[in-house]
Design a protein around this motif. Structure first.
Motif, PDB file in Angstrom:
ATOM      1  N   GLY A   1       0.633  -1.243   0.042  1.00 11.33           N
ATOM      2  CA  GLY A   1      -0.217   0.133  -0.017  1.00 11.33           C
ATOM      3  C   GLY A   1       1.051   1.266  -0.100  1.00 11.33           C
ATOM      4  O   GLY A   1       0.521   2.296  -0.730  1.00 11.33           O
ATOM      5  N   ILE A   2       1.934   1.222   0.602  1.00  9.55           N
ATOM      6  CA  ILE A   2       2.967   2.358   0.556  1.00  9.55           C
ATOM      7  C   ILE A   2       3.440   2.620  -0.503  1.00  9.55           C
ATOM      8  O   ILE A   2       3.621   3.718  -1.170  1.00  9.55           O
TER       9      ILE A   2
ATOM     10  N   LYS B   1       0.947   4.060  -2.837  1.00 10.41           N
ATOM     11  CA  LYS B   1       0.815   5.468  -2.870  1.00 10.41           C
ATOM     12  C   LYS B   1       2.009   6.310  -3.587  1.00 10.41           C
ATOM     13  O   LYS B   1       1.828   7.211  -4.334  1.00 10.41           O
ATOM     14  N   LYS B   2       3.090   5.560  -3.359  1.00  7.89           N
ATOM     15  CA  LYS B   2       4.279   6.224  -4.396  1.00  7.89           C
ATOM     16  C   LYS B   2       4.155   6.363  -5.648  1.00  7.89           C
ATOM     17  O   LYS B   2       4.427   7.345  -6.321  1.00  7.89           O
TER      18      LYS B   2
ATOM     19  N   HIS C   1       1.603   8.790  -6.578  1.00  6.67           N
ATOM     20  CA  HIS C   1       2.040  10.104  -6.642  1.00  6.67           C
ATOM     21  C   HIS C   1       2.838  10.510  -7.802  1.00  6.67           C
ATOM     22  O   HIS C   1       2.968  11.548  -8.533  1.00  6.67           O
TER      23      HIS C   1
END
Length: 69
Positions: A36-37, A40-41, A44
């Motif tokens: 998930g992290i 997200k990157k 972005h």
């Protein structure tokens, strides 16, 4: 020599298409906290890319979603 771990999420741009690939076929591309992290990157990165117009999210292997070559 050390083996580098395979990336959980890979990105690639093909023209205006921004590809986001979940790379966890051994877990059927389930989204863990770490994944998930990384997602997200990746999102972005897509938002920051002025030449990308659409993002496609897919998973490796034959589970979830598959992008043929």
């Amino acid at each position: 020599m050390f083996d580098l771990p395979e990336a959980l999420v890979k990105t690639e741009r093909r023209g205006p298409v921004f590809l986001i690939c979940i790379n966890r076929p051994e877990r059927r591309n389930a989204v863990s906290i770490e994944t998930g992290i990384e997602l997200k990157k990746a999102i972005h990165s897509f938002q920051d890319d002025e030449n990308a117009r659409v993002a496609v999210l897919y998973g490796t292997g034959q589970i979830w979603s598959y992008l043929p070559k």
